[in-house]
Design a protein around this motif. Structure first.
Motif, PDB file in Angstrom:
ATOM      1  N   ASP A 162     -15.382   4.858   2.544  1.00  0.00           N
ATOM      2  CA  ASP A 162     -14.489   5.833   1.896  1.00  0.00           C
ATOM      3  C   ASP A 162     -14.450   7.157   2.647  1.00  0.00           C
ATOM      4  O   ASP A 162     -15.341   7.458   3.420  1.00  0.00           O
ATOM      5  CB  ASP A 162     -14.905   6.044   0.434  1.00  0.00           C
ATOM      6  CG  ASP A 162     -13.965   5.291  -0.500  1.00  0.00           C
ATOM      7  OD1 ASP A 162     -12.758   5.363  -0.300  1.00  0.00           O
ATOM      8  OD2 ASP A 162     -14.470   4.628  -1.422  1.00  0.00           O
TER       9      ASP A 162
ATOM     10  N   LEU B  70      -5.280   2.405   5.074  1.00  0.00           N
ATOM     11  CA  LEU B  70      -5.550   1.756   3.780  1.00  0.00           C
ATOM     12  C   LEU B  70      -5.689   0.249   3.907  1.00  0.00           C
ATOM     13  O   LEU B  70      -6.546  -0.355   3.277  1.00  0.00           O
ATOM     14  CB  LEU B  70      -4.445   2.095   2.763  1.00  0.00           C
ATOM     15  CG  LEU B  70      -4.282   3.560   2.393  1.00  0.00           C
ATOM     16  CD1 LEU B  70      -3.310   3.698   1.233  1.00  0.00           C
ATOM     17  CD2 LEU B  70      -5.617   4.199   2.038  1.00  0.00           C
TER      18      LEU B  70
ATOM     19  N   ASP C  19      -8.423  -2.274  -5.739  1.00  0.00           N
ATOM     20  CA  ASP C  19      -7.585  -2.207  -4.534  1.00  0.00           C
ATOM     21  C   ASP C  19      -6.160  -2.660  -4.800  1.00  0.00           C
ATOM     22  O   ASP C  19      -5.893  -3.364  -5.754  1.00  0.00           O
ATOM     23  CB  ASP C  19      -8.219  -3.028  -3.397  1.00  0.00           C
ATOM     24  CG  ASP C  19      -8.886  -2.106  -2.383  1.00  0.00           C
ATOM     25  OD1 ASP C  19      -8.279  -1.097  -2.025  1.00  0.00           O
ATOM     26  OD2 ASP C  19     -10.011  -2.407  -1.984  1.00  0.00           O
TER      27      ASP C  19
ATOM     28  N   LYS D 214      -2.340   6.624  10.081  1.00  0.00           N
ATOM     29  CA  LYS D 214      -2.913   7.864   9.557  1.00  0.00           C
ATOM     30  C   LYS D 214      -3.927   7.624   8.444  1.00  0.00           C
ATOM     31  O   LYS D 214      -4.938   8.301   8.378  1.00  0.00           O
ATOM     32  CB  LYS D 214      -1.790   8.772   9.036  1.00  0.00           C
ATOM     33  CG  LYS D 214      -0.930   9.330  10.163  1.00  0.00           C
ATOM     34  CD  LYS D 214       0.209  10.179   9.626  1.00  0.00           C
ATOM     35  CE  LYS D 214       0.954  10.830  10.795  1.00  0.00           C
ATOM     36  NZ  LYS D 214       2.154  11.551  10.327  1.00  0.00           N
ATOM     37  N   LEU D 215      -3.659   6.684   7.556  1.00  0.00           N
ATOM     38  CA  LEU D 215      -4.502   6.541   6.362  1.00  0.00           C
ATOM     39  C   LEU D 215      -5.413   5.310   6.367  1.00  0.00           C
ATOM     40  O   LEU D 215      -6.384   5.271   5.608  1.00  0.00           O
ATOM     41  CB  LEU D 215      -3.619   6.522   5.104  1.00  0.00           C
ATOM     42  CG  LEU D 215      -2.866   7.826   4.796  1.00  0.00           C
ATOM     43  CD1 LEU D 215      -1.908   7.626   3.619  1.00  0.00           C
ATOM     44  CD2 LEU D 215      -3.835   8.970   4.476  1.00  0.00           C
TER      45      LEU D 215
ATOM     46  N   LEU E  17     -20.300   1.755  -7.571  1.00  0.00           N
ATOM     47  CA  LEU E  17     -21.341   1.543  -6.556  1.00  0.00           C
ATOM     48  C   LEU E  17     -22.645   2.225  -6.973  1.00  0.00           C
ATOM     49  O   LEU E  17     -23.736   1.674  -6.756  1.00  0.00           O
ATOM     50  CB  LEU E  17     -20.866   2.056  -5.192  1.00  0.00           C
ATOM     51  CG  LEU E  17     -19.736   1.242  -4.541  1.00  0.00           C
ATOM     52  CD1 LEU E  17     -19.190   1.958  -3.300  1.00  0.00           C
ATOM     53  CD2 LEU E  17     -20.200  -0.165  -4.163  1.00  0.00           C
TER      54      LEU E  17
ATOM     55  N   PHE F 115       0.802  -1.228   0.000  1.00  0.00           N
ATOM     56  CA  PHE F 115       0.000   0.000   0.000  1.00  0.00           C
ATOM     57  C   PHE F 115       0.833   1.276   0.000  1.00  0.00           C
ATOM     58  O   PHE F 115       0.442   2.269  -0.597  1.00  0.00           O
ATOM     59  CB  PHE F 115      -0.946   0.020   1.207  1.00  0.00           C
ATOM     60  CG  PHE F 115      -2.137  -0.871   1.025  1.00  0.00           C
ATOM     61  CD1 PHE F 115      -3.094  -0.568   0.060  1.00  0.00           C
ATOM     62  CD2 PHE F 115      -2.307  -2.015   1.785  1.00  0.00           C
ATOM     63  CE1 PHE F 115      -4.197  -1.387  -0.134  1.00  0.00           C
ATOM     64  CE2 PHE F 115      -3.400  -2.852   1.595  1.00  0.00           C
ATOM     65  CZ  PHE F 115      -4.340  -2.540   0.633  1.00  0.00           C
TER      66      PHE F 115
ATOM     67  N   PHE G 171      -9.114  -1.774   3.273  1.00  0.00           N
ATOM     68  CA  PHE G 171      -9.032  -2.835   2.274  1.00  0.00           C
ATOM     69  C   PHE G 171      -9.615  -4.134   2.830  1.00  0.00           C
ATOM     70  O   PHE G 171     -10.386  -4.829   2.158  1.00  0.00           O
ATOM     71  CB  PHE G 171      -7.568  -3.049   1.864  1.00  0.00           C
ATOM     72  CG  PHE G 171      -7.308  -4.335   1.125  1.00  0.00           C
ATOM     73  CD1 PHE G 171      -7.666  -4.477  -0.202  1.00  0.00           C
ATOM     74  CD2 PHE G 171      -6.713  -5.415   1.773  1.00  0.00           C
ATOM     75  CE1 PHE G 171      -7.438  -5.670  -0.888  1.00  0.00           C
ATOM     76  CE2 PHE G 171      -6.483  -6.604   1.101  1.00  0.00           C
ATOM     77  CZ  PHE G 171      -6.847  -6.739  -0.234  1.00  0.00           C
TER      78      PHE G 171
ATOM     79  N   ILE H  95     -23.849  -2.315  -0.221  1.00  0.00           N
ATOM     80  CA  ILE H  95     -23.350  -1.190  -1.025  1.00  0.00           C
ATOM     81  C   ILE H  95     -23.216   0.066  -0.166  1.00  0.00           C
ATOM     82  O   ILE H  95     -22.227   0.799  -0.253  1.00  0.00           O
ATOM     83  CB  ILE H  95     -24.279  -0.939  -2.247  1.00  0.00           C
ATOM     84  CG1 ILE H  95     -24.115  -2.090  -3.251  1.00  0.00           C
ATOM     85  CG2 ILE H  95     -23.974   0.409  -2.912  1.00  0.00           C
ATOM     86  CD1 ILE H  95     -25.111  -2.079  -4.384  1.00  0.00           C
ATOM     87  N   ILE H  96     -24.202   0.311   0.691  1.00  0.00           N
ATOM     88  CA  ILE H  96     -24.123   1.483   1.589  1.00  0.00           C
ATOM     89  C   ILE H  96     -22.918   1.354   2.519  1.00  0.00           C
ATOM     90  O   ILE H  96     -22.178   2.314   2.738  1.00  0.00           O
ATOM     91  CB  ILE H  96     -25.441   1.663   2.369  1.00  0.00           C
ATOM     92  CG1 ILE H  96     -26.530   2.113   1.391  1.00  0.00           C
ATOM     93  CG2 ILE H  96     -25.276   2.682   3.504  1.00  0.00           C
ATOM     94  CD1 ILE H  96     -27.940   2.037   1.948  1.00  0.00           C
TER      95      ILE H  96
ATOM     96  N   ARG I 299     -13.393  -3.804   3.137  1.00  0.00           N
ATOM     97  CA  ARG I 299     -14.000  -3.840   1.805  1.00  0.00           C
ATOM     98  C   ARG I 299     -13.966  -5.260   1.228  1.00  0.00           C
ATOM     99  O   ARG I 299     -14.942  -5.730   0.663  1.00  0.00           O
ATOM    100  CB  ARG I 299     -13.231  -2.873   0.902  1.00  0.00           C
ATOM    101  CG  ARG I 299     -13.919  -2.528  -0.361  1.00  0.00           C
ATOM    102  CD  ARG I 299     -13.552  -1.120  -0.835  1.00  0.00           C
ATOM    103  NE  ARG I 299     -12.140  -0.846  -0.767  1.00  0.00           N
ATOM    104  CZ  ARG I 299     -11.624   0.274  -0.254  1.00  0.00           C
ATOM    105  NH1 ARG I 299     -12.390   1.216   0.221  1.00  0.00           N
ATOM    106  NH2 ARG I 299     -10.335   0.449  -0.241  1.00  0.00           N
TER     107      ARG I 299
ATOM    108  N   LEU J  87     -17.200  -7.430  -0.006  1.00  0.00           N
ATOM    109  CA  LEU J  87     -17.302  -7.906  -1.394  1.00  0.00           C
ATOM    110  C   LEU J  87     -17.402  -9.433  -1.430  1.00  0.00           C
ATOM    111  O   LEU J  87     -18.144  -9.989  -2.245  1.00  0.00           O
ATOM    112  CB  LEU J  87     -16.110  -7.406  -2.222  1.00  0.00           C
ATOM    113  CG  LEU J  87     -16.083  -5.894  -2.498  1.00  0.00           C
ATOM    114  CD1 LEU J  87     -14.761  -5.484  -3.147  1.00  0.00           C
ATOM    115  CD2 LEU J  87     -17.256  -5.472  -3.397  1.00  0.00           C
TER     116      LEU J  87
ATOM    117  N   LEU K  59     -20.178  -0.227   1.890  1.00  0.00           N
ATOM    118  CA  LEU K  59     -18.981   0.031   1.073  1.00  0.00           C
ATOM    119  C   LEU K  59     -18.776   1.532   0.865  1.00  0.00           C
ATOM    120  O   LEU K  59     -17.662   2.029   0.960  1.00  0.00           O
ATOM    121  CB  LEU K  59     -19.106  -0.667  -0.286  1.00  0.00           C
ATOM    122  CG  LEU K  59     -18.872  -2.180  -0.291  1.00  0.00           C
ATOM    123  CD1 LEU K  59     -19.340  -2.799  -1.598  1.00  0.00           C
ATOM    124  CD2 LEU K  59     -17.395  -2.502  -0.060  1.00  0.00           C
ATOM    125  N   GLU K  60     -19.860   2.245   0.602  1.00  0.00           N
ATOM    126  CA  GLU K  60     -19.755   3.707   0.411  1.00  0.00           C
ATOM    127  C   GLU K  60     -19.235   4.382   1.675  1.00  0.00           C
ATOM    128  O   GLU K  60     -18.448   5.317   1.616  1.00  0.00           O
ATOM    129  CB  GLU K  60     -21.115   4.303   0.041  1.00  0.00           C
ATOM    130  CG  GLU K  60     -21.514   4.023  -1.397  1.00  0.00           C
ATOM    131  CD  GLU K  60     -22.921   4.515  -1.697  1.00  0.00           C
ATOM    132  OE1 GLU K  60     -23.213   4.729  -2.884  1.00  0.00           O
ATOM    133  OE2 GLU K  60     -23.743   4.663  -0.754  1.00  0.00           O
TER     134      GLU K  60
ATOM    135  N   SER L 283      -4.228  13.888   7.202  1.00  0.00           N
ATOM    136  CA  SER L 283      -3.475  13.270   8.305  1.00  0.00           C
ATOM    137  C   SER L 283      -1.962  13.286   8.043  1.00  0.00           C
ATOM    138  O   SER L 283      -1.169  13.090   8.961  1.00  0.00           O
ATOM    139  CB  SER L 283      -3.949  11.837   8.533  1.00  0.00           C
ATOM    140  OG  SER L 283      -3.678  11.056   7.387  1.00  0.00           O
TER     141      SER L 283
END
Lengths: 110, 110
Positions: free
Chosen positions: A110, A71, B110, A68-69, B82, A14, A75, A103-104, A78, A82, A106-107, B17
């Motif tokens: 982000d 990712l 991803d 901080k991120l 989505l 990542f 991942f 789906i909600i 998510r 999925l 998943l949204e 961040s």
């Protein structure tokens, strides 16, 4: 928590673009190609300790980027959502509302 | 390409961040709260030029992070997929194979 090597492989995947070329070389030899510290030291004509320190610092940086991120964490969340959707659809065992709910979720990741 | 202010708001959202507290303060006053450079300069008792330079450097850093990590680009691609899935399901106009295809595309992001 993933096993250390697996986790470092993911974090490297990542965040490698944020590392220096030397950090990338050492990490990829150590974690992807399974070189020993001594072999990397020989290859770059530096001390084993220098390689060790560099790798430890890079590992700490990767964990800091993840703090901080997030990712890797996102991942994983998510991927799980999925996989659930895929299983429902593959088995023909789904409802429109369950898919809409996924789906909600998943949204919202982000 | 999004309009500049919208794009900076998104990039700030994804990468804040990784910024310093001062960078975050200036960016959030300028882009989120719509302060002028002069108002920020007064607030922090620095020159307008200093605020301007800091914000320009921060904008460049945000674009550099996006070049490396592509979080905004992937977010936009994911959002579009989505939205498509949602529309199919909301209208009852979906096929299992179309949904499965969208899930694979989401995984590949991803």
């Amino acid at each position: 928590m993933l096993e250390k090597t697996t986790r470092m492989n993911y974090l490297y995947d990542f965040y490698q673009s944020l590392l220096t070329p030397k950090q990338r070389s050492y990490m990829s030899l150590y974690y992807l190609d399974d070189y020993s510290l001594g072999e990397i030291a020989d290859e770059y004509d530096v001390s084993r300790q220098a390689v060790y320190d560099n790798i430890k610092r890079t590992e700490a940086m990767l964990e800091e980027y993840e703090n901080k991120l997030l990712l890797l964490q996102k991942f994983q969340e998510r991927t799980a959502l999925l996989a659930q959707m895929k299983e429902m659809l593959d088995k023909g065992n789904y409802s429109v509302s369950a898919l809409q709910k996924a789906i909600i979720e998943l949204e919202e990741l982000d």
